[in-house]
Design an enzyme around this catalytic site. Structure first.
Site, PDB file in Angstrom:
ATOM      1  CE  LYS A  55      -2.162  -1.131   3.781  1.00 52.83           C
ATOM      2  NZ  LYS A  55      -1.558  -2.444   3.986  1.00 52.83           N
ATOM      3  CB  THR A  56       3.522   2.398   2.296  1.00 52.79           C
ATOM      4  OG1 THR A  56       2.628   2.202   3.390  1.00 52.79           O
ATOM      5  CG2 THR A  56       4.309   3.669   2.523  1.00 52.79           C
ATOM      6  CG  ASP A 243      -0.182   4.615   3.872  1.00 53.28           C
ATOM      7  OD1 ASP A 243      -1.043   3.725   3.752  1.00 53.28           O
ATOM      8  OD2 ASP A 243       1.043   4.373   3.922  1.00 53.28           O
ATOM      9  CD  GLU A 244      -0.620   2.707   8.365  1.00 56.80           C
ATOM     10  OE1 GLU A 244      -1.585   2.068   8.827  1.00 56.80           O
ATOM     11  OE2 GLU A 244       0.519   2.229   8.224  1.00 56.80           O
ATOM     12  CD  GLN A 274      -1.788  -3.295   8.996  1.00 56.21           C
ATOM     13  OE1 GLN A 274      -0.830  -2.767   9.535  1.00 56.21           O
ATOM     14  NE2 GLN A 274      -1.829  -3.528   7.707  1.00 56.21           N
ATOM     15  NE  ARG A 624       3.727  -4.029  11.183  1.00 52.86           N
ATOM     16  CZ  ARG A 624       3.239  -3.628  10.020  1.00 52.86           C
ATOM     17  NH1 ARG A 624       3.872  -2.743   9.298  1.00 52.86           N
ATOM     18  NH2 ARG A 624       2.099  -4.102   9.556  1.00 52.86           N
TER      19      ARG A 624
HETATM   20  P1  ATP Z   1       1.516  -2.110   5.992  1.00 56.15           P
HETATM   21  O1  ATP Z   1       0.104  -2.622   5.945  1.00 56.15           O
HETATM   22  O2  ATP Z   1       2.310  -2.798   7.038  1.00 56.15           O
HETATM   23  O3  ATP Z   1       1.572  -0.635   6.029  1.00 56.15           O
HETATM   24  P2  ATP Z   1       1.964  -1.983   3.164  1.00 56.15           P
HETATM   25  O4  ATP Z   1       0.776  -2.613   2.527  1.00 56.15           O
HETATM   26  O5  ATP Z   1       2.013  -0.511   3.180  1.00 56.15           O
HETATM   27  O6  ATP Z   1       2.190  -2.590   4.617  1.00 56.15           O
HETATM   28  P3  ATP Z   1       4.532  -1.816   1.957  1.00 56.15           P
HETATM   29  O7  ATP Z   1       5.267  -1.371   3.180  1.00 56.15           O
HETATM   30  O8  ATP Z   1       4.267  -0.824   0.915  1.00 56.15           O
HETATM   31  O9  ATP Z   1       3.224  -2.569   2.424  1.00 56.15           O
HETATM   32  O10 ATP Z   1       5.291  -3.038   1.300  1.00 56.15           O
HETATM   33  C1  ATP Z   1       5.796  -4.111   2.053  1.00 56.15           C
HETATM   34  C2  ATP Z   1       7.138  -4.531   1.497  1.00 56.15           C
HETATM   35  O11 ATP Z   1       6.952  -5.194   0.261  1.00 56.15           O
HETATM   36  C3  ATP Z   1       8.057  -3.362   1.211  1.00 56.15           C
HETATM   37  O12 ATP Z   1       9.383  -3.722   1.512  1.00 56.15           O
HETATM   38  C4  ATP Z   1       7.867  -3.143  -0.266  1.00 56.15           C
HETATM   39  O13 ATP Z   1       8.975  -2.523  -0.858  1.00 56.15           O
HETATM   40  C5  ATP Z   1       7.687  -4.554  -0.770  1.00 56.15           C
HETATM   41  N1  ATP Z   1       6.893  -4.632  -2.015  1.00 56.15           N
HETATM   42  C6  ATP Z   1       5.617  -4.234  -2.185  1.00 56.15           C
HETATM   43  N2  ATP Z   1       5.212  -4.456  -3.453  1.00 56.15           N
HETATM   44  C7  ATP Z   1       6.250  -5.006  -4.107  1.00 56.15           C
HETATM   45  C8  ATP Z   1       6.477  -5.480  -5.447  1.00 56.15           C
HETATM   46  N3  ATP Z   1       5.544  -5.404  -6.364  1.00 56.15           N
HETATM   47  N4  ATP Z   1       7.694  -5.979  -5.728  1.00 56.15           N
HETATM   48  C9  ATP Z   1       8.661  -6.058  -4.792  1.00 56.15           C
HETATM   49  N5  ATP Z   1       8.520  -5.638  -3.529  1.00 56.15           N
HETATM   50  C10 ATP Z   1       7.337  -5.127  -3.174  1.00 56.15           C
HETATM   51 MG    MG Z   2       2.088   0.845   4.790  1.00 55.97          MG
END
Ligand code: ATP
Ligand code: MG
Length: 750
Positions: A55-56, A243-244, A274, A624
């Site tokens: 997402k981020t 975000d969040e 979350q 995490r």
């Molecule tokens: P959270 O819910 O904990 O906030 P999130 O959904 O925001 O998590 P991110 O932090 O954006 O998730 O991504 C998690 C990890 O996966 C990061 O290290 C990110 O760089 C990696 N990632 C996400 N998408 C890809 C992708 N398509 N290819 C490679 N790595 C990825």
């Molecule tokens: Mg995130």
């Protein structure tokens, strides 16, 4: 709808336009759904996804897409998230994707944006640009001042209750109080029940100070009442991405709606699993009910190994109030999640510290790749001590090191002064804690007395000698002297250090002060300190010989004066709330005991919804971890909860085949957990869960002693086997020190 416009520039070498190349470059590291999310720039977009699904990452790429490909000026994009750490992380990710110098200030937290907005606009309300922002301590101090001015007895009504009145009233009046009570020329008189509130906001007005709630309300007030300001910001902020968003409250949602009122481009990103701030008024339902033009669901997790993800999914599946999500990963299977059970908290922390030291020594990971997460701040004490003892660098994120916390320094200063009346620094620290009306002038006078005494005396000695002088009559220093002298008498009589300190903190009025303030965190830290002193006394008792106060103060100085090395390569310690949105290769979640996590206090206050929120917090903690997840807990007594310690129900929610249990986990412990859960549910009238947990698989007990076993020695007592050497002798850690012994003199326990 997606627009890819203005492809005008061409590359001199290949003839393709540069925006196209930039777009390919940007999208190539995203999956199809993520690409779709990045390119869905127009209208109301909602991205719902589980933890670690990018997402981020999507938000950062979307920002870069807007700038690099669509040519949007960064000044027209507002990108907000929840915590400062998450905002920093977001900024870093964006800065890797766009040209340096392009990133602007509007990548920030929601409150951070309001501060920027108000610095530009607050003059419209008669406030100076340099208005002050009150933090929690400032707010408390102001509440105390107003209570005193209004003659409200702090024994009758607590500071916390009055802080709640302020928060509640602002929440109920929303922006109304800004116009009617808080502006320099406001005239409206308050109703009787708002009198306290009125006096408080007048005090704020006198100082031109706003608190965190006001930041949002003032911003909303200006946006509502000054159409030219509203239109200016709406025309400036063409793209909003949040975000969040599951943790935002109704006021924050209103802010997004108004600010995105120009072009209507609002992208909200979140994960209802979350949502961990409902206790503070966040409304995850607004995210679920959001009327969007485009919905995108991401379901591939990139962060964690399948083992970690399975554990996370198994836990969150126990929440009834949720929409199930399918989250999968293509990462290869790796090591299993570990559950380490210890006999007591000292052993739990020692094990964490040793495991880290060994792993780093073997080159398996660096300190900076490790995070230790816990439910409440006081839990950091034990690991901090072990880390300091073993020279493991660490930093406490979003908090203060245990022995630097004010209440701990104050309590230890009382002990120092009892041990040594010449300790002027300890005297200066506590003579006015709690307030005894012994001001700067009185201190100067006392210093003069001390210097002019026949034989130069310390401040405390000078005070003791002059306690009946008229200069001291209006102060409460006689009480202070009594507290110290009683403390000294208790120690002289052989009373324990912990019991003496407990008595001193009660007699000094400090405990009452924390209780009146309903300052749970300080009380928990004090309870933890007393608990650690009791442990110290128990482990330093040798027959009739007990540790003296001097011994304790000398030993504790190792921790209070520790020379901290805290650089990037240090283990991160933080509460789970602080860890939201972040990721670490190795994660320890410690203190996983029923009552601590889930917090029974939270469940008592908000019943079933709190249990589900605690479980979401556990889901946040578990997700995490990237490579390894280690869950730890210990037996013993929880001083904070005043009850025995049993493994958390969340551990029972993990199918046995997903975890490797280490330590001597006895089957009856889970029975005790179930009893505790049942008892609490019955008492609170909430529907409970009956868990089925297979008994932990017994290791084939061939009688052989292995590392990690608890053993008993006829003279040295119980110890933990650290290593079994090639020749069969065992290195055992006893409370009295480390020894190498032959296995035949050791008996396995448990
Ligand atoms: P959270 O819910 O904990 O906030 P999130 O959904 O925001 O998590 P991110 O932090 O954006 O998730 O991504 C998690 C990890 O996966 C990061 O290290 C990110 O760089 C990696 N990632 C996400 N998408 C890809 C992708 N398509 N290819 C490679 N790595 C990825
Ligand atoms: Mg995130």
């Amino acid at each position: 709808m997606t627009f890819c416009v203005f492809f005008v520039k061409k590359c001199y070498l290949c003839g393709r336009n540069t925006e196209n190349r930039m777009m390919e470059q940007l999208l190539k590291n995203l999956n199809d759904r993520q690409q779709e999310a990045v390119q869905a720039t127009e209208g109301r977009v909602r991205i719902i996804a589980g933890a670690g699904s990018g997402k981020t990452r999507v938000i950062a790429h979307r920002y870069a897409y807007l700038v690099n490909v669509l040519g949007v000026d960064p000044g027209n994009i507002l990108c907000m998230t929840f915590t400062n750490k998450a905002a920093q992380e977001m900024k870093q990710r964006i800065s890797r994707l766009i040209d340096p110098g392009y990133i602007n200030d509007y990548v920030c937290t929601i409150h951070g944006f309001c501060v920027k907005f108000l610095r530009k606009e607050i003059h419209r309300l008669g406030f100076p640009k340099t208005f002050t922002i009150l933090d929690d301590d400032d707010k408390k101090a102001m509440v105390k001042r107003v209570m005193e001015a209004m003659g409200i007895d702090r024994k009758q009504s607590t500071v916390k209750k009055h802080l709640d009145i302020i928060g509640r009233t602002k929440g109920a009046l929303r922006t109304d109080y800004v116009g009617s009570l808080m502006l320099p020329n406001s005239t409206e008189k308050p109703t009787a029940e708002h009198l306290f509130f009125y006096n408080y906001v007048q005090e704020q007005l006198r100082l031109f100070a706003v608190d965190f709630d006001d930041l949002v309300y003032f911003t909303l007030y200006i946006l509502h009442h000054f159409s030219e300001v509203r239109e200016k910001w709406q025309s400036e902020l063409n793209y909003l991405q949040i975000d969040e968003v599951q943790d935002c409250d109704a006021d924050e949602w209103e802010l997004f709606t108004i600010l995105s009122g120009g072009l209507g481009n609002l992208c909200v990103v979140g994960d209802p699993d979350q949502a961990i701030y409902e206790w503070r008024g966040s409304k995850p339902q607004l995210f679920v009910d959001f009327e969007s033009d485009t919905d995108i669901i991401l379901n591939q997790n990139y962060r964690s190994t399948p083992d970690i993800l399975d554990v996370a999914n198994a836990i969150i599946d126990h929440n009834r109030d949720r929409v199930p999500k399918e989250l999968f990963t293509q990462r290869p299977k790796a090591v299993r999640v570990v559950h380490y059970h210890a006999e007591n908290d000292v052993e739990e922390c020692k094990w964490i510290s040793e495991t880290i030291a060994k792993a780093v020594k073997k080159g398996k990971g660096a300190y900076g790749e490790i995070a230790i997460l816990f439910r409440a701040a006081y839990l950091s004490r034990g690991v901090e001590q072990e880390f300091i003892k073993n020279g493991i660098p660490y930093s406490v994120w979003g908090g203060i090191r245990f022995f630097e916390r004010k209440e701990i320094k104050d309590a230890l200063s009382y002990l120092r002064l009892i041990a040594n009346p010449n300790d002027d620094l300890a005297f200066l620290r506590v003579c006015n804690v709690p307030s005894r009306k012994f001001g700067k002038k009185s201190l100067e006078w006392l210093a003069m007395l001390a210097a002019n005494a026949d034989t130069p005396a310390s401040l405390y000695e000078a005070l003791l000698a002059s306690i009946s002088m008229p200069e001291l009559r209006r102060t409460k220093m006689a009480e202070f002297v009594r507290v110290i002298e009683d403390g000294r008498a208790l120690i002289a009589k052989g009373c324990g250090i912990g019991s003496t300190l407990d008595q001193v903190l009660t007699n000094s009025g400090l405990k009452d002060e924390y209780r009146n303030d309903e300052d749970e965190e300080r009380l928990e830290n004090i309870t933890e300190l007393l608990h650690s002193i009791k442990d110290y006394e128990d482990s330093h008792r040798l027959g009739d010989e007990v540790a003296t106060l001097d011994d304790y103060l000398q030993d504790i100085a190792l921790y209070t004066n520790a020379d901290y090395r805290s650089d990037d390569d240090s283990v991160r310690l933080m509460t789970i709330h602080q860890a939201k949105g972040l990721e670490f290769p190795y994660v320890f979640v410690m203190g996983l005991n029923e009552g601590i996590f889930p917090s029974h206090r939270a469940i008592r206050e908000r019943l079933k919804p709190a249990e589900e929120e605690e479980r979401r917090l556990m889901y946040v903690a578990v997700t995490r971890a990237e490579r390894e997840l280690i869950l730890t807990e210990s037996e013993g007594f929880s001083a904070a909860n005043q009850c025995g310690k049993y493994p958390s129900r969340f551990l029972m929610e993990i199918p046995s085949d997903l975890v490797e249990v280490k330590g001597r986990m006895r089957p009856y412990l889970y029975e005790e957990t179930q009893n505790m859960v049942n008892y609490l549910n019955e008492e609170l009238g909430i529907e409970g869960t009956v868990y089925y947990k297979e008994e932990p698989k017994k290791e084939a007990d061939d009688g052989e002693i292995r590392a990690g076993d608890i053993v008993e020695h006829p003279v040295f007592g119980r110890g933990l086997v650290d290593k079994v050497k090639e020749n069969g002798s065992c290195e055992v850690e006893f409370t009295s020190g480390r020894r190498t012994l032959l296995p035949r003199v050791l008996t396995k326990v448990g």
